[in-house]
Design a protein around this motif. Sequence first.
Motif, PDB file in Angstrom:
ATOM      1  N   LYS A  55      -5.737   2.309   3.530  1.00  0.00           N
ATOM      2  CA  LYS A  55      -5.031   3.363   4.261  1.00  0.00           C
ATOM      3  C   LYS A  55      -3.525   3.203   4.141  1.00  0.00           C
ATOM      4  N   ARG A  56      -3.054   1.952   4.177  1.00  0.00           N
ATOM      5  CA  ARG A  56      -1.611   1.707   4.161  1.00  0.00           C
ATOM      6  C   ARG A  56      -1.032   1.683   2.746  1.00  0.00           C
ATOM      7  N   VAL A  57      -1.853   1.373   1.761  1.00  0.00           N
ATOM      8  CA  VAL A  57      -1.387   1.322   0.367  1.00  0.00           C
ATOM      9  C   VAL A  57      -2.063   2.464  -0.383  1.00  0.00           C
ATOM     10  N   SER A  58      -1.490   3.634  -0.273  1.00  0.00           N
ATOM     11  CA  SER A  58      -2.104   4.830  -0.862  1.00  0.00           C
ATOM     12  C   SER A  58      -2.124   4.785  -2.384  1.00  0.00           C
ATOM     13  N   HIS A  59      -1.258   3.941  -2.967  1.00  0.00           N
ATOM     14  CA  HIS A  59      -1.177   3.816  -4.420  1.00  0.00           C
ATOM     15  C   HIS A  59      -1.972   2.618  -4.935  1.00  0.00           C
ATOM     16  N   HIS A  60      -2.872   2.069  -4.103  1.00  0.00           N
ATOM     17  CA  HIS A  60      -3.687   0.927  -4.523  1.00  0.00           C
ATOM     18  C   HIS A  60      -4.463   1.301  -5.787  1.00  0.00           C
ATOM     19  N   PRO A  61      -4.486   0.425  -6.801  1.00  0.00           N
ATOM     20  CA  PRO A  61      -5.165   0.761  -8.068  1.00  0.00           C
ATOM     21  C   PRO A  61      -6.617   1.208  -7.887  1.00  0.00           C
ATOM     22  N   GLN A  62      -7.333   0.619  -6.925  1.00  0.00           N
ATOM     23  CA  GLN A  62      -8.731   0.998  -6.753  1.00  0.00           C
ATOM     24  C   GLN A  62      -8.893   2.410  -6.202  1.00  0.00           C
ATOM     25  N   LEU A  63      -7.828   2.948  -5.647  1.00  0.00           N
ATOM     26  CA  LEU A  63      -7.881   4.308  -5.124  1.00  0.00           C
ATOM     27  C   LEU A  63      -7.529   5.350  -6.179  1.00  0.00           C
TER      28      LEU A  63
END
Length: 286
Positions: A55-63
């Motif tokens: 939720k806090r890291v919207s640019h997370h690679p897994q997303l």
Amino acid sequence: MEYIMGRSSNDATDRTHEQIREHYEIEKDLAKQLMGASKSERRHLYASLYDELYKRVSHHPQLIRKTSPAETQRAIDRQLKFLSQFLTKDSIFVEVGAGDCALSFEVAKQVKWVYAIDVSEEVTRSEDSPPNFQLILSDGCSILNTSIKANVIYSNQLMEHLHPDDALEQLNNIYGALNAGGCYVCVTPNRLTGPHDISMYFDNVASGFHLKEYSISELTSLFLNVGFTRVDLYALIKGRQIKIPIRMIYIVEKVLDAMPTKIGKMMAKSSLFRGILNSRVVGIRQ
């Protein structure tokens, strides 16, 4: 490509330095919460803290990273190719940390029964599961009902995500869930070639959600201490999985560990050592 704290970043999502730094700071803070939590607190924190990270890291690679069905199938095929040597049509197979269960579904075509274990029902939900398949929800340490015994238990990129106390408890439970002659196939990144989480860009020791990374020597010692009578190591050398002597790994890791950190890690990641340091660890219960 950019360089962060002396490390080359080839982030597949082309994130900026600031985004990677943000990801690192958030994940490191959440990992500290997990490491400092009590055993009972950790049971719900594993899922909730990962949810908070995404939720806090919207640019997370897994997303945002897109994986094609063909790439997914190739990954399954690679795992299945190695696992098949331990499987028969009468095998009871268990995958710990099964995720979307894609591998378990494929293994089900070759064995008598498959149990897929995960902490999240949502991740593993499927309407098309095989008739010889069962999903078991876990608290992160428990494995199977004591009346069930497995021939092969498998985990891939799981052990490093557990609190060290939980990892040891889970390993004990895995040993207890195996039939005589059964084996546990454990795939986890080697500490000497890491860190392998987001902290790879900033630290020499994993400090994100890889709560503890292990060397092969450390893993082998843990396996033997919980009761496994034999540990086999399989290294990927020139595209082939080859069983290698444990003593060879011990010597290589001891030499690399004694080197200055920067030199030791550079050597560990070289083509000369990378294959054997990333060996699959197979514990045998006799």
